[in-house]
Enzyme design. Structure first.
Site, PDB file in Angstrom:
ATOM      1  N   TYR A 140       1.078  -0.988   0.095  1.00  9.25           N
ATOM      2  CA  TYR A 140      -0.259  -0.696  -0.248  1.00  9.25           C
ATOM      3  C   TYR A 140       0.986   1.150  -0.098  1.00  9.25           C
ATOM      4  O   TYR A 140       0.100   2.794  -1.082  1.00  9.25           O
ATOM      5  CB  TYR A 140      -1.257  -0.614   1.243  1.00  9.25           C
ATOM      6  N   LYS A 195       1.392   4.265  -2.996  1.00 11.09           N
ATOM      7  CA  LYS A 195       0.760   5.973  -2.577  1.00 11.09           C
ATOM      8  C   LYS A 195       1.789   6.302  -2.797  1.00 11.09           C
ATOM      9  O   LYS A 195       2.121   8.046  -3.350  1.00 11.09           O
ATOM     10  CB  LYS A 195       0.105   6.069  -0.966  1.00 11.09           C
TER      11      LYS A 195
END
Length: 268
Positions: free
Chosen positions: A164, A168
């Site tokens: 994740y 990002k």
């Protein structure tokens, strides 16, 4: 730490009157709050979510919104959502990339499965790429196009979640490169970088949120409306000379190590 006062969310007029907007992952949380904010300022909003029923329920509570099922991991689904927005609203002026996936880390990095890594990057990073690719010609045609992507402080510092966080961080890079490509065509591209935000994802973990608040200089975690307000600014003509930026909306988290400061204070 004393929490900063909660000021009411103010809607400064109708900056998006006549705009067509598409928001991904908008069935709840930050995406839903963003759809609600932009609609309150006059936009027609396509509320998309991988769960079509959730998208329709969210849209049903937002005047001027329409629900539509869209899996950002599926190119055909993304292109169908963009086409539906253009057909329904007459133009597509703003794309908000919010959809993401965040899988828990394995206890040891060497045990991380390929499938987990691939899923988080495919939905979070490549999904935003798919949406921007499909939307860009329409954003150019609108003459006032803007893309706002939801990043995370995880892309700037270590807060766990390997895949994740990498996705990002990739979104911040994509924002910079795409902004340079799109600027001569009249489209602005920016990213909002939230800290911890109290959404449905934290249901059942409220004690962790309370502990997290102590590490924020402003004394609380975020609300979805905090992020929606920043998105509305960057998508609006108020930000007409802003492109390629990452805007932290994080209660000061990235500017100050509260725990370390307290440790020093306690030692004195």
């Amino acid at each position: 730490m004393r929490a900063a006062p909660e000021s009411p969310t103010r809607v400064p007029g109708r900056r998006f009157e006549g705009y067509g907007v598409l928001v991904t992952g908008a069935g709840r949380g930050i995406g839903e709050a963003t759809a609600r904010r932009l609609a309150a300022e006059g936009a027609r909003v396509l509320v998309t979510d991988v769960d079509a029923g959730r998208a329709e329920r969210a849209a049903g509570a937002i005047p001027g919104a329409v629900g539509f099922g869209c899996d950002v991991a599926d190119r055909a689904a993304v292109e169908a959502a963009v086409a539906y927005a253009v057909e329904s609203f007459g133009s597509l002026d703003v794309l908000v990339n919010n959809a993401c996936a965040c899988s828990p880390d394995a206890p040891l990095f060497e045990d991380e499965p390929d499938a987990t890594w691939a899923r988080d990057l495919d939905i979070t990073l490549t999904g935003a790429f798919r949406c921007a690719r499909a939307a860009l010609p329409h954003l150019v045609a609108s003459g006032r196009g803007a893309i706002v992507t939801i990043g995370s402080v995880n892309g700037a510092q270590d807060f766990g979640n390997h895949a994740y966080s990498a996705a990002k961080a990739g979104l911040a890079s994509l924002t910079r490169t795409l902004s340079g490509h799109a600027a001569p065509r009249g489209v602005r591209v920016n990213l909002v970088e939230p800290g911890t935000v109290h959404t449905e994802a934290w249901t059942g973990r409220e004690p962790a949120l309370a502990r997290a608040a102590d590490h924020y200089p402003l004394g609380r975690v975020g609300r979805p409306e905090d992020i929606a307000a920043a998105v509305a600014f960057l998508a609006s003509a108020d930000a007409a000379w802003i492109t390629g930026v990452t805007l932290p909306v994080d209660g000061g988290l990235l500017t100050s190590n509260v725990g370390l400061r307290r440790a020093f204070d306690a030692a004195e």
